[in-house]
Design an enzyme around this catalytic site. Sequence first.
Site, PDB file in Angstrom:
ATOM      1  N   GLY A  33      26.105   0.816 -52.350  1.00  0.00           N
ATOM      2  CA  GLY A  33      26.043   1.223 -50.953  1.00  0.00           C
ATOM      3  C   GLY A  33      27.425   1.290 -50.345  1.00  0.00           C
ATOM      4  O   GLY A  33      28.425   1.336 -51.056  1.00  0.00           O
ATOM      5  N   ASN A  34      27.481   1.331 -49.030  1.00  0.00           N
ATOM      6  CA  ASN A  34      28.769   1.374 -48.350  1.00  0.00           C
ATOM      7  C   ASN A  34      28.644   0.648 -47.012  1.00  0.00           C
ATOM      8  O   ASN A  34      27.563   0.227 -46.637  1.00  0.00           O
ATOM      9  CB  ASN A  34      29.246   2.825 -48.185  1.00  0.00           C
ATOM     10  CG  ASN A  34      28.318   3.632 -47.318  1.00  0.00           C
ATOM     11  OD1 ASN A  34      28.220   3.405 -46.116  1.00  0.00           O
ATOM     12  ND2 ASN A  34      27.594   4.571 -47.933  1.00  0.00           N
ATOM     13  N   ARG A  35      29.762   0.536 -46.317  1.00  0.00           N
ATOM     14  CA  ARG A  35      29.807  -0.345 -45.152  1.00  0.00           C
ATOM     15  C   ARG A  35      29.407   0.314 -43.840  1.00  0.00           C
ATOM     16  O   ARG A  35      29.539  -0.298 -42.783  1.00  0.00           O
ATOM     17  CB  ARG A  35      31.219  -0.917 -45.007  1.00  0.00           C
ATOM     18  CG  ARG A  35      31.527  -1.978 -46.043  1.00  0.00           C
ATOM     19  CD  ARG A  35      32.975  -2.426 -45.955  1.00  0.00           C
ATOM     20  NE  ARG A  35      33.327  -2.913 -44.627  1.00  0.00           N
ATOM     21  CZ  ARG A  35      34.576  -3.141 -44.219  1.00  0.00           C
ATOM     22  NH1 ARG A  35      35.582  -2.889 -45.031  1.00  0.00           N
ATOM     23  NH2 ARG A  35      34.814  -3.588 -43.010  1.00  0.00           N
ATOM     24  N   SER A  36      28.930   1.536 -43.868  1.00  0.00           N
ATOM     25  CA  SER A  36      28.605   2.182 -42.596  1.00  0.00           C
ATOM     26  C   SER A  36      27.442   1.472 -41.890  1.00  0.00           C
ATOM     27  O   SER A  36      26.388   1.250 -42.477  1.00  0.00           O
ATOM     28  CB  SER A  36      28.230   3.641 -42.839  1.00  0.00           C
ATOM     29  OG  SER A  36      27.850   4.225 -41.616  1.00  0.00           O
TER      30      SER A  36
END
Length: 233
Positions: A33-36
């Site tokens: 995933g990512n930090r958004s």
Amino acid sequence: LRRRGEEPDLLGRTVVVSAGGTREHLDPVRFLGNRSSGKQGYALAEVAAARGARVVLVSANVALPDPAGATVVRVTSAEDLRRAVLQHAPGADVVVMAAAVADFRPVAVASHKIKKDDAGGVPDPIALERTADVLAEVVAARAAEGRRQVVVGFAAETGDASGSVLDHGRAKLARKGCDLLVVNEVGDGKAFEVDHNEVVVLGADGSFIEVPEGSKRAVAEAVWDSVVPLLHP
Ligand code: CTP
Ligand code: CA
């Protein structure tokens, strides 16, 4: 002079906003995933609705309340998000791609949880493949179908040896073929998971608008201020 938000300048318009960050599953319990956080995309949706637009918000893994007046479509992976955005884009006056979309996904997804063995071993390296570029597909579909549509991309950039944040932003705007690219500098706790943001809005016509540091809502107002003059009458 119009005070921001006073005039429903998106009345009668339909906008699609993607927000959040996609997740690419490795197995039933793990993902890349990512930090958004989705905060900027949600602010864009909320402001568009307040300015009169019909809003479809394609939301990837966001833990925020639904913005007032928006229809929320929930998605998980980059492919889910692609399908939802491409489904709703044809009727839209504006498409804003604020989501952080995975560039790569695992080639294979394990159907069962990947378990440890007793010998201290590790699994094979994770093989990745490219995902589709949704923004590029929206731009291509607009051209193919002759749509009068404003397309807005986002880019989180860091400066590096090959160029500054703005150099990378200009190159990305040209590469993507969208009308506006909202660029923010990341790193040092900037942009991610915070309530304020500082961006530059680059236009395909060479325009350049610096939006001073402010709330994500204020940034959203400024982005819509840049979109409105581009709408077909
Ligand atoms: N984007 C997209 N589909 C992808 C990747 C990105 O639609 N598979 C969109 C994002 O929503 C954003 C814009 O493209 O509006 C720019 O994303 P970014 O990650 O900055 O650009 P990339 O082209 O993926 O380049 P890189 O990550 O290598 O900088
Ligand atoms: Ca990317």
